[in-house]
Scaffold this active site. Structure first.
Site, short mmCIF file in Angstrom:
data_model
loop_
_atom_site.label_atom_id
_atom_site.label_comp_id
_atom_site.label_asym_id
_atom_site.label_seq_id
_atom_site.Cartn_x
_atom_site.Cartn_y
_atom_site.Cartn_z
N ARG A 115 16.28 33.69 -34.51
CA ARG A 115 17.63 34.25 -34.74
C ARG A 115 18.44 33.35 -35.67
O ARG A 115 18.57 32.15 -35.43
CB ARG A 115 18.32 34.48 -33.39
CG ARG A 115 19.28 33.43 -32.93
CD ARG A 115 19.89 33.72 -31.59
NE ARG A 115 21.20 34.31 -31.69
CZ ARG A 115 22.21 33.98 -30.89
NH1 ARG A 115 22.06 33.09 -29.92
NH2 ARG A 115 23.37 34.57 -31.03
N TYR A 137 21.62 28.52 -36.12
CA TYR A 137 21.12 27.94 -34.86
C TYR A 137 19.92 27.02 -35.05
O TYR A 137 19.43 26.45 -34.08
CB TYR A 137 20.78 29.07 -33.87
CG TYR A 137 21.99 29.91 -33.54
CD1 TYR A 137 23.05 29.37 -32.81
CD2 TYR A 137 22.10 31.23 -33.97
CE1 TYR A 137 24.18 30.13 -32.52
CE2 TYR A 137 23.23 32.00 -33.68
CZ TYR A 137 24.26 31.44 -32.96
OH TYR A 137 25.38 32.18 -32.68
N ASN A 144 25.17 27.23 -21.62
CA ASN A 144 25.51 27.83 -22.89
C ASN A 144 25.55 29.33 -22.62
O ASN A 144 24.51 30.00 -22.61
CB ASN A 144 24.47 27.51 -23.97
CG ASN A 144 24.87 28.10 -25.32
OD1 ASN A 144 25.77 28.93 -25.39
ND2 ASN A 144 24.20 27.68 -26.37
N HIS A 161 27.48 24.54 -26.90
CA HIS A 161 27.17 25.51 -27.96
C HIS A 161 26.39 24.80 -29.05
O HIS A 161 26.77 23.69 -29.45
CB HIS A 161 28.45 26.12 -28.55
CG HIS A 161 29.24 26.85 -27.52
ND1 HIS A 161 28.83 28.06 -27.01
CD2 HIS A 161 30.34 26.50 -26.83
CE1 HIS A 161 29.67 28.44 -26.08
NE2 HIS A 161 30.60 27.51 -25.94
N GLU A 217 29.97 22.83 -20.76
CA GLU A 217 29.74 23.96 -21.69
C GLU A 217 29.10 23.41 -22.97
O GLU A 217 29.58 22.41 -23.51
CB GLU A 217 31.10 24.59 -22.02
CG GLU A 217 31.08 25.67 -23.07
CD GLU A 217 32.51 26.08 -23.52
OE1 GLU A 217 33.49 25.35 -23.23
OE2 GLU A 217 32.61 27.13 -24.17
N ARG A 252 33.90 29.03 -36.57
CA ARG A 252 33.33 30.36 -36.79
C ARG A 252 34.39 31.46 -36.62
O ARG A 252 35.57 31.18 -36.71
CB ARG A 252 32.10 30.53 -35.87
CG ARG A 252 31.01 29.50 -36.20
CD ARG A 252 29.76 29.71 -35.40
NE ARG A 252 29.15 31.00 -35.70
CZ ARG A 252 28.19 31.55 -34.96
NH1 ARG A 252 27.72 30.90 -33.90
NH2 ARG A 252 27.69 32.73 -35.30
N ALA A 299 27.10 34.66 -26.09
CA ALA A 299 28.19 35.62 -26.36
C ALA A 299 29.10 35.81 -25.15
O ALA A 299 30.29 36.13 -25.29
CB ALA A 299 27.60 36.95 -26.80
N PRO A 316 22.53 35.19 -23.34
CA PRO A 316 21.81 36.15 -24.16
C PRO A 316 21.44 35.66 -25.55
O PRO A 316 22.21 34.96 -26.21
CB PRO A 316 22.78 37.34 -24.27
CG PRO A 316 24.10 36.83 -23.83
CD PRO A 316 23.83 35.70 -22.89
N ASN A 317 20.23 36.03 -25.94
CA ASN A 317 19.68 35.79 -27.29
C ASN A 317 19.26 34.34 -27.54
O ASN A 317 18.70 34.05 -28.60
CB ASN A 317 20.67 36.24 -28.39
CG ASN A 317 21.00 37.71 -28.27
OD1 ASN A 317 20.09 38.53 -28.24
ND2 ASN A 317 22.27 38.05 -28.16
C1 DQA Z 1 26.53 30.06 -29.14
C2 DQA Z 1 27.79 30.52 -29.90
C3 DQA Z 1 28.18 31.91 -29.46
O1 DQA Z 1 29.36 32.32 -30.13
C4 DQA Z 1 27.09 32.90 -29.75
O2 DQA Z 1 27.43 34.19 -29.28
C5 DQA Z 1 25.77 32.47 -29.22
C6 DQA Z 1 25.39 31.06 -29.28
C7 DQA Z 1 26.01 28.70 -29.67
O3 DQA Z 1 25.17 28.11 -28.98
O4 DQA Z 1 26.40 28.25 -30.74
O5 DQA Z 1 24.94 33.29 -28.85
O6 DQA Z 1 26.86 29.89 -27.79
#
Ligand code: DQA
Length: 144
Positions: free
Chosen positions: A17, A22, A73, A99, A97, A106, A76, A9-10
């Protein structure tokens, strides 16, 4: 070799964003980066993004028997989803994985990753480059 790159998501909002966290590069830039890496290295890559947990589970299940590696990735859902962990375990495909931000630096609630237990590696805080690093790792794992 076929690698499936899954974004949660997002992540379709990249570039818009929270650019301080990011970066300013867009989701389309990320997709192009992944495609170019695949072409340069003579592998196949497919990119999938969804804001819905069940759709992400469905896509992981569909990878069974068709993908040789997964880069994920979960955004959330990293910090909440046992369903995604179980899906990766169910298909048994080598998974990395990723990020974009360094989640270890964080908030407390980002310190838990359910999916990590099913992954061969985690790349965190390397920006978009983390995705191609993850693809490299999967290629090495496959002996390429
Ligand atoms: C994320 C880190 C997550 O905590 C966050 O909710 C994201 C992006 C990252 O790519 O840094 O949406 O996965």
């Amino acid at each position: 070799m076929k690698i499936l790159v899954i974004n949660g998501p997002n992540l379709n909002m990249l570039g818009i964003r929270e650019p301080a966290i990011y970066g300013a590069e867009t989701y389309e830039t990320l997709c192009r980066l992944i495609s170019s890496f695949a072409v340069e290295h003579g592998i196949e890559a497919e990119v999938f993004q969804s804001n819905h947990e069940g759709d992400l589970v469905d896509r992981i299940q569909q990878a069974y028997g068709t993908a040789d590696g997964i880069v994920i990735n979960p955004a959330a859902y990293t910090h909440t989803s046992v369903a995604l962990l179980d899906a990766v375990k169910a298909v048994g495909i080598p998974t990395v994985e990723v990020h974009i931000s360094d989640v270890s630096k964080r908030e407390d609630f980002r310190q838990i990753s359910y999916i990590r237990r099913a992954c061969i590696a985690t790349i965190s805080g390397h920006g978009l480059k983390g995705y191609t690093e993850a693809m490299e790792l999967l290629m090495k794992e496959a002996g390429l």
